[in-house]
Scaffold this motif. Structure first.
Motif, PDB file in Angstrom:
ATOM      1  N   ILE A  10      -1.340  -5.111   4.138  1.00  0.00           N
ATOM      2  CA  ILE A  10      -2.069  -3.875   3.906  1.00  0.00           C
ATOM      3  C   ILE A  10      -2.039  -3.065   5.201  1.00  0.00           C
ATOM      4  CG2 ILE A  10      -4.262  -2.870   3.177  1.00  0.00           C
ATOM      5  CD1 ILE A  10      -4.974  -5.710   2.096  1.00  0.00           C
ATOM      6  N   GLY A  55      -5.991   2.521   4.667  1.00  0.00           N
ATOM      7  CA  GLY A  55      -7.221   2.499   3.891  1.00  0.00           C
ATOM      8  C   GLY A  55      -8.357   1.779   4.590  1.00  0.00           C
ATOM      9  N   ASP A  65       0.802  -1.230   0.000  1.00  0.00           N
ATOM     10  CA  ASP A  65       0.000   0.000   0.000  1.00  0.00           C
ATOM     11  C   ASP A  65       0.835   1.281   0.000  1.00  0.00           C
ATOM     12  OD1 ASP A  65       0.852  -0.330   2.672  1.00  0.00           O
ATOM     13  OD2 ASP A  65      -0.830   0.875   3.395  1.00  0.00           O
ATOM     14  N   VAL A 108     -10.581  -3.101   1.095  1.00  0.00           N
ATOM     15  CA  VAL A 108      -9.328  -3.401   0.397  1.00  0.00           C
ATOM     16  C   VAL A 108      -9.000  -4.882   0.481  1.00  0.00           C
ATOM     17  CG1 VAL A 108      -6.852  -2.937   0.297  1.00  0.00           C
ATOM     18  CG2 VAL A 108      -8.455  -1.061   0.714  1.00  0.00           C
ATOM     19  N   ASP A 142      -0.101   2.465  -5.156  1.00  0.00           N
ATOM     20  CA  ASP A 142      -1.394   1.972  -5.614  1.00  0.00           C
ATOM     21  C   ASP A 142      -1.480   0.479  -5.301  1.00  0.00           C
ATOM     22  OD1 ASP A 142      -2.890   0.553  -8.165  1.00  0.00           O
ATOM     23  OD2 ASP A 142      -3.874   2.423  -7.514  1.00  0.00           O
ATOM     24  N   VAL A 143      -2.473   0.092  -4.501  1.00  0.00           N
ATOM     25  CA  VAL A 143      -2.567  -1.293  -4.037  1.00  0.00           C
ATOM     26  C   VAL A 143      -2.775  -2.260  -5.200  1.00  0.00           C
ATOM     27  CG1 VAL A 143      -3.914  -2.918  -2.650  1.00  0.00           C
ATOM     28  CG2 VAL A 143      -3.409  -0.648  -1.746  1.00  0.00           C
TER      29      VAL A 143
END
Length: 448
Positions: free
Chosen positions: A262, A265, A238, A270, A241-242
């Protein structure tokens, strides 16, 4: 001048100054009055659980045993007390020979407790017992708070692994104790190497955002990490751009990619998107690890998400809003005279404002219902009723000054899992509520 120049140790050899000034002035006055040698019983308990909690977890017992063994007034410590004129020379001479020679009983580490539970009982002369108050409370209050938070998080995780990663959010030595307490409460690993070294807790970790930012591109960073640590490593996806990061990660590591992490967000959203993407790219066995200021509520909210493990830091090492267990150490019985065989008499502070206590040396037992589920914490003085004799909770920890109950941390961890499983199902609810077991007080005879 740096810390190294000051010669400050990381591992303090003596715990004798982990106490409050007034412990020593009480000792001096008691020595002068001739009462320091009176047989005494102190108990550790809490009058209430943190607001909304259903049970407490005993943490830090093993560290308490180490602290009692190392409670020694060496030449440097005595010199400090003499220079500051904390106590007089007769008291310093008494301290020079100090060795705790009494007995300690307590709930075994990992056991659960409730308001009024006699979590630890310390018996010996007044002088030798009163000095241990602060160090015992310091350890038990901190470790029990962390263990309770960890236990709630473990319940919320529903069997998914939990990684302790809060070292950077607390004092460097507290971080080691917090990692130990977290492992006791159900966490599976830690990022803190000192905790791994000292307590044999599994350690994990791969990379942070800084590693990605170091390289000219995210692809270069992922390639470098895979080349060094292998395809089964965990890639942090992350930074930019994931979606693009996940695609790049699988291109480089292939379907053998171990995990993606992650750290920001909307984790629920996600995680679902990343799982779908990984599956479409053929990386069906790649796991998803989530971090980012998690607590038990955030973990519970992710129960339906395709998350395989959680990393928890700040909220864990601060007790998830309750950084202390509010335990106290109170004199509950003392001998009528200084004679070795003098009978004990119960004593208790009379107070308003919720600070009352119950005198007398206590036992504790957990009563079970017909299905074998715990239904009450029974605390009493005098003989233990026959019906509860096999359910007693206190065990002997120190006998005549010698530790008799040291055990591996894994034993305490397993005990906690069993103790929590033996509670009513409502114990694992995260909603605010009263203690899951009531505390019942009984008096069957003399409180001594």
């Amino acid at each position: 001048m740096g810390v190294a120049d000051l010669g400050l140790p990381v591992d303090v050899p003596s715990t004798a100054l982990f106490t409050d000034h007034y412990e020593l002035t009480m000792l001096q006055a008691a020595l002068k009055a001739g009462t320091a040698g009176r047989r005494s019983v102190f108990e550790v308990f809490t009058r209430r659980l943190p607001d909304g909690r259903r049970y407490g977890v005993v943490g830090g017992t093993g560290r308490v045993l180490d602290a009692v063994e190392n409670f020694r007034f060496d030449a440097d410590v005595l010199g400090f007390l003499r220079e500051r004129r904390v106590v007089d020379e007769p008291t310093l001479e008494w301290l020079a020979d100090y060795r705790f020679g009494g007995d300690v009983w307590g709930y075994p580490e990992g056991e659960v407790y409730f308001p009024g539970s006699p979590i630890m009982r310390v018996e010996g002369s007044f002088g030798e017992c009163v000095l241990l108050e602060t160090v015992i409370l310091s350890i038990l209050n901190h470790d029990s708070a962390i263990a309770a938070a960890a236990s709630r998080m473990a319940s919320a995780a529903g069997g998914r692994p939990l990684i302790e990663m809060g070292a950077r959010r607390t004092h460097e030595l507290a971080a080691v104790a917090a990692s130990r307490a977290a492992y006791l409460g159900g966490f599976t690993s830690t990022s803190d190497l000192a905790a791994g070294f000292r307590y044999n807790i599994p350690t994990v970790g791969t990379s942070a955002h800084a590693f990605t930012l170091l390289h000219d591109s995210e692809r270069d960073a992922f390639q470098a990490q895979v080349d060094s640590l292998g395809r089964d490593t965990t890639l942090l996806v992350d930074t930019y751009d994931v979606t693009e990061a996940v695609r790049t990660a699988v291109e480089i590591a292939g379907p053998e990619l171990g995990s993606v992490r992650i750290d920001s967000g909307d984790l629920l959203l996600v995680a679902h998107r990343v799982r779908q993407q990984l599956d479409e790219l053929g990386a069906r066995d790649t796991k998803i690890i989530v971090t980012s200021d998690l607590d038990e509520y955030a973990i519970a909210s992710l129960a339906a998400a395709p998350v395989d493990a959680y990393g928890v830091g700040t909220q864990l090492v601060t007790g998830s809003g309750h950084p202390t267990a509010s335990m106290v150490y109170k004199l509950v019985a003392r001998a009528e005279t200084g004679d070795a065989g003098a009978p004990l008499v119960p004593v208790a502070k009379k107070s308003t404002g919720g600070k009352t206590s119950i005198g007398g040396r206590k036992w504790a037992a957990r009563r079970l219902d017909a299905q074998g589920v715990a239904e009450a914490e029974v605390v009493g003085t005098g003989p233990v009723p026959d019906r509860l004799a096999g359910r007693q909770l206190l065990v002997e920890l120190v006998k005549g000054g010698e530790v008799v109950a040291r055990e591996p941390l894994d034993a305490a961890r397993d005990r906690h899992a069993a103790a929590r499983a033996n509670l009513p199902l409502s114990a694992t609810q995260l909603s605010r509520g009263e203690p899951v077991l009531p505390t019942e007080y009984v008096r069957t005879g003399s409180g001594s």
